[in-house]
Design an enzyme around this catalytic site. Structure first.
Site, PDB file in Angstrom:
ATOM      1  N   LYS A  33     -10.905 -21.525 -11.619  1.00 28.59           N
ATOM      2  CA  LYS A  33     -11.974 -21.973 -10.725  1.00 28.59           C
ATOM      3  C   LYS A  33     -11.809 -23.468 -10.429  1.00 28.59           C
ATOM      4  O   LYS A  33     -11.114 -24.169 -11.176  1.00 28.59           O
ATOM      5  CB  LYS A  33     -13.330 -21.709 -11.376  1.00 28.59           C
ATOM      6  CG  LYS A  33     -13.495 -22.400 -12.717  1.00 28.59           C
ATOM      7  CD  LYS A  33     -14.674 -21.844 -13.499  1.00 28.59           C
ATOM      8  CE  LYS A  33     -14.825 -22.545 -14.829  1.00 28.59           C
ATOM      9  NZ  LYS A  33     -15.855 -21.946 -15.668  1.00 28.59           N
ATOM     10  N   ARG A 131     -28.337 -19.039 -18.625  1.00 28.63           N
ATOM     11  CA  ARG A 131     -27.848 -19.197 -17.260  1.00 28.63           C
ATOM     12  C   ARG A 131     -27.818 -17.801 -16.645  1.00 28.63           C
ATOM     13  O   ARG A 131     -28.855 -17.242 -16.383  1.00 28.63           O
ATOM     14  CB  ARG A 131     -26.479 -19.896 -17.314  1.00 28.63           C
ATOM     15  CG  ARG A 131     -26.032 -20.492 -16.014  1.00 28.63           C
ATOM     16  CD  ARG A 131     -24.784 -21.367 -16.174  1.00 28.63           C
ATOM     17  NE  ARG A 131     -23.607 -20.614 -16.612  1.00 28.63           N
ATOM     18  CZ  ARG A 131     -22.406 -21.173 -16.843  1.00 28.63           C
ATOM     19  NH1 ARG A 131     -22.233 -22.469 -16.694  1.00 28.63           N
ATOM     20  NH2 ARG A 131     -21.385 -20.438 -17.225  1.00 28.63           N
ATOM     21  N   HIS A 160     -21.472 -15.652 -22.661  1.00 30.11           N
ATOM     22  CA  HIS A 160     -20.911 -17.006 -22.583  1.00 30.11           C
ATOM     23  C   HIS A 160     -21.561 -17.876 -23.653  1.00 30.11           C
ATOM     24  O   HIS A 160     -22.766 -17.780 -23.889  1.00 30.11           O
ATOM     25  CB  HIS A 160     -21.159 -17.589 -21.184  1.00 30.11           C
ATOM     26  CG  HIS A 160     -20.372 -18.834 -20.900  1.00 30.11           C
ATOM     27  ND1 HIS A 160     -19.029 -18.958 -21.188  1.00 30.11           N
ATOM     28  CD2 HIS A 160     -20.736 -20.015 -20.340  1.00 30.11           C
ATOM     29  CE1 HIS A 160     -18.614 -20.163 -20.815  1.00 30.11           C
ATOM     30  NE2 HIS A 160     -19.630 -20.829 -20.305  1.00 30.11           N
ATOM     31  N   ARG A 219     -11.221 -16.208 -22.727  1.00 26.88           N
ATOM     32  CA  ARG A 219     -11.120 -16.875 -21.414  1.00 26.88           C
ATOM     33  C   ARG A 219     -11.239 -18.392 -21.551  1.00 26.88           C
ATOM     34  O   ARG A 219     -12.161 -19.008 -21.064  1.00 26.88           O
ATOM     35  CB  ARG A 219     -12.174 -16.372 -20.406  1.00 26.88           C
ATOM     36  CG  ARG A 219     -13.274 -15.467 -20.881  1.00 26.88           C
ATOM     37  CD  ARG A 219     -14.369 -15.292 -19.829  1.00 26.88           C
ATOM     38  NE  ARG A 219     -15.543 -16.013 -20.182  1.00 26.88           N
ATOM     39  CZ  ARG A 219     -16.546 -15.541 -20.918  1.00 26.88           C
ATOM     40  NH1 ARG A 219     -16.523 -14.286 -21.347  1.00 26.88           N
ATOM     41  NH2 ARG A 219     -17.566 -16.287 -21.206  1.00 26.88           N
ATOM     42  N   TYR A 265     -14.195 -56.772  -5.679  1.00 32.51           N
ATOM     43  CA  TYR A 265     -15.614 -56.861  -5.315  1.00 32.51           C
ATOM     44  C   TYR A 265     -16.471 -57.342  -6.478  1.00 32.51           C
ATOM     45  O   TYR A 265     -16.222 -56.955  -7.628  1.00 32.51           O
ATOM     46  CB  TYR A 265     -16.133 -55.498  -4.875  1.00 32.51           C
ATOM     47  CG  TYR A 265     -15.524 -54.972  -3.602  1.00 32.51           C
ATOM     48  CD1 TYR A 265     -15.707 -55.637  -2.391  1.00 32.51           C
ATOM     49  CD2 TYR A 265     -14.769 -53.803  -3.607  1.00 32.51           C
ATOM     50  CE1 TYR A 265     -15.148 -55.133  -1.212  1.00 32.51           C
ATOM     51  CE2 TYR A 265     -14.219 -53.299  -2.448  1.00 32.51           C
ATOM     52  CZ  TYR A 265     -14.407 -53.969  -1.253  1.00 32.51           C
ATOM     53  OH  TYR A 265     -13.864 -53.472  -0.104  1.00 32.51           O
ATOM     54  N   CYS A 313     -11.623 -50.178  -6.282  1.00 30.94           N
ATOM     55  CA  CYS A 313     -12.052 -50.060  -4.891  1.00 30.94           C
ATOM     56  C   CYS A 313     -11.901 -48.605  -4.436  1.00 30.94           C
ATOM     57  O   CYS A 313     -11.462 -47.753  -5.202  1.00 30.94           O
ATOM     58  CB  CYS A 313     -11.212 -50.970  -4.006  1.00 30.94           C
ATOM     59  SG  CYS A 313     -11.146 -52.676  -4.590  1.00 30.94           S
ATOM     60  N   MET A 314     -12.247 -48.340  -3.197  1.00 30.63           N
ATOM     61  CA  MET A 314     -12.155 -46.970  -2.693  1.00 30.63           C
ATOM     62  C   MET A 314     -10.710 -46.448  -2.740  1.00 30.63           C
ATOM     63  O   MET A 314     -10.467 -45.309  -3.148  1.00 30.63           O
ATOM     64  CB  MET A 314     -12.699 -46.898  -1.265  1.00 30.63           C
ATOM     65  CG  MET A 314     -12.741 -45.482  -0.721  1.00 30.63           C
ATOM     66  SD  MET A 314     -13.314 -45.404   0.978  1.00 30.63           S
ATOM     67  CE  MET A 314     -15.054 -45.703   0.771  1.00 30.63           C
ATOM     68  N   ASP A 315      -9.780 -47.289  -2.339  1.00 28.84           N
ATOM     69  CA  ASP A 315      -8.392 -46.836  -2.188  1.00 28.84           C
ATOM     70  C   ASP A 315      -7.395 -47.565  -3.076  1.00 28.84           C
ATOM     71  O   ASP A 315      -6.210 -47.245  -3.053  1.00 28.84           O
ATOM     72  CB  ASP A 315      -7.946 -47.024  -0.735  1.00 28.84           C
ATOM     73  CG  ASP A 315      -8.994 -46.517   0.234  1.00 28.84           C
ATOM     74  OD1 ASP A 315      -9.312 -45.323   0.149  1.00 28.84           O
ATOM     75  OD2 ASP A 315      -9.509 -47.322   1.030  1.00 28.84           O
TER      76      ASP A 315
END
Ligand SMILES: *Cc1c(COP(=O)(O)O)cnc(C)c1O
Length: 371
Positions: A33, A131, A160, A219, A265, A313-315
């Protein structure tokens, strides 16, 4: 290809799968998943099956569809509850849903009958996760009901575990209680004259700490991707798993900084001495937690550790190479895994779990499969 990529070590993953097969002697269902916890679903599914796994598990019908479209033919369990409008996809892609209630079982049965197929389902019992799942008391009646529907096949019964990865006494006791409730429900199902099919309960924690949770199939997810949440693997009968993902980039720019000059920053970091800064094209948009810039993380370059400098930073992020490190531009950098500390340590540093770190490595980071 861009500088940043997630190396996915298939050989290590296969060894982890084989180790669980050898330890438990049970069938292994491999959860793939969330893009196999960020590693890439079809690739990990194929590797799992090559290593001897019996089936796969996904959370969403569309994740099951992706496996089928990739030509994967193995049984696929659908762990999460989906909407009625997703039932046609369950049938079309031959997924095996976990069923918690009568109403949904009837909806599935109707759709299967219309399509003239016999749909395998697993009964899900809630023994303390709070759940999905029916109550243990409802289980025999629901199993009987499912078994009586000609278009459904009761292929398995599952529960579970909520705290199976904790070695604390209180949590071990809770897991035992969950397993006792599960066993009682199973006995009720059998007394009602119904075969529960493949019985399964163990997630990674169950595999490592609770042999009595192994039943017919296990699992484990996170363990196969290389992280032992119990902190006990390697000490008991389970060997420590090998981390499968390594996040690597390269230095794309190098600059000299004078003592007192700041980086990034907010200016939370300034050079404690004249130094050399490397710019790495890897940022929080790639899934690296921004908080890491404030938690003294060290990357690895040529087998040596160097600290991050300033906010992520972002990138991009920056690394303090120190004065006279002699590291050339374009050099390889391990951000986590490989020679750098692992995703487990990174997760702990920012107050989360390795699941979240690998799941969050974003879609713009290419996965490179190495054997
Ligand atoms: C994700 C999941 C697992 C695997 O859990 P890990 O903690 O990664 O071992 C097992 N069972 C169910 C129902 C799950 O949703």
């Amino acid at each position: 290809m861009r500088a940043l990529r997630a190396l996915v070590h298939l050989g290590k993953f296969r060894r982890n799968v084989r180790a669980v097969l050898a330890l438990t002697g049970r069938r292994v269902c491999v959860p793939v998943k969330a893009g196999a916890y960020g590693h890439g679903a079809p690739e990990m599914a194929r590797a799992a099956l090559e290593a001897g796994a019996s089936c796969l598990a996904v959370a969403l019908a569309c994740e099951g569809a992706e496996l089928r479209e990739a030509g994967i033919d193995a049984p696929v369990l659908l762990l999460s509850q989906c909407l009625p409008c997703e039932i046609p996809d369950i049938i079309r892609y031959r997924l095996c849903p976990l069923v918690s209630d009568r109403d949904f079982a009837l909806e599935l049965a109707r759709a299967a009958e219309t399509a003239s197929v016999r749909l395998p389902v697993h009964l899900k019992i809630d023994t303390g996760m709070g759940r999905l799942g029916c109550s243990p008391e409802e289980a025999p009646g629901l199993a009987l009901r499912i078994a009586g529907l000609s278009s459904l096949e009761l292929a398995g019964t599952a529960t579970h575990l909520a705290v199976s990865d904790s070695a604390a006494e209180r949590d071990r006791a809770y897991t035992k209680e969950q397993l006792a409730r599960f066993s009682l429900a199973l006995a009720g199902i059998r007394e009602a004259g119904v075969d529960p099919g493949i019985v399964h309960a163990a997630n990674s924690g169950g595999v490592v700490l609770h042999p009595e949770s192994w039943f017919d199939m296990v699992r484990p997810g996170i363990f196969l991707y290389g992280y032992d949440m119990t902190g006990t693997a390697g000490k008991g009968s389970a060997a420590a798993p090998e981390p499968v993902m390594e996040l690597r980039s390269r230095i794309v720019f190098i600059r000299k900084l004078k003592k007192g000059e700041s980086v990034s920053y907010g200016r939370i970091w300034s050079a404690p001495r004249d130094t050399v800064i490397a710019v790495i094209p890897a940022g929080y948009a790639d899934g690296i937690p921004r908080l890491l810039g404030e938690r003294a993380w060290e990357v690895s370059i040529r087998g040596r550790r160097y600290p991050l400098a300033g906010r992520i930073c972002m990138d991009q992020c920056m690394v303090d190479l120190g004065p006279g490190a002699g590291i050339p531009r374009w050099e390889e950098v391990s951000i986590f895994g490989g020679d750098a500390p692992g995703a487990g340590e990174l997760a702990a540093r920012v107050g989360t779990i390795p699941y979240e770190i690998t799941c969050h490595i974003s879609g713009r980071v290419p996965r490179v499969y190495v054997d």
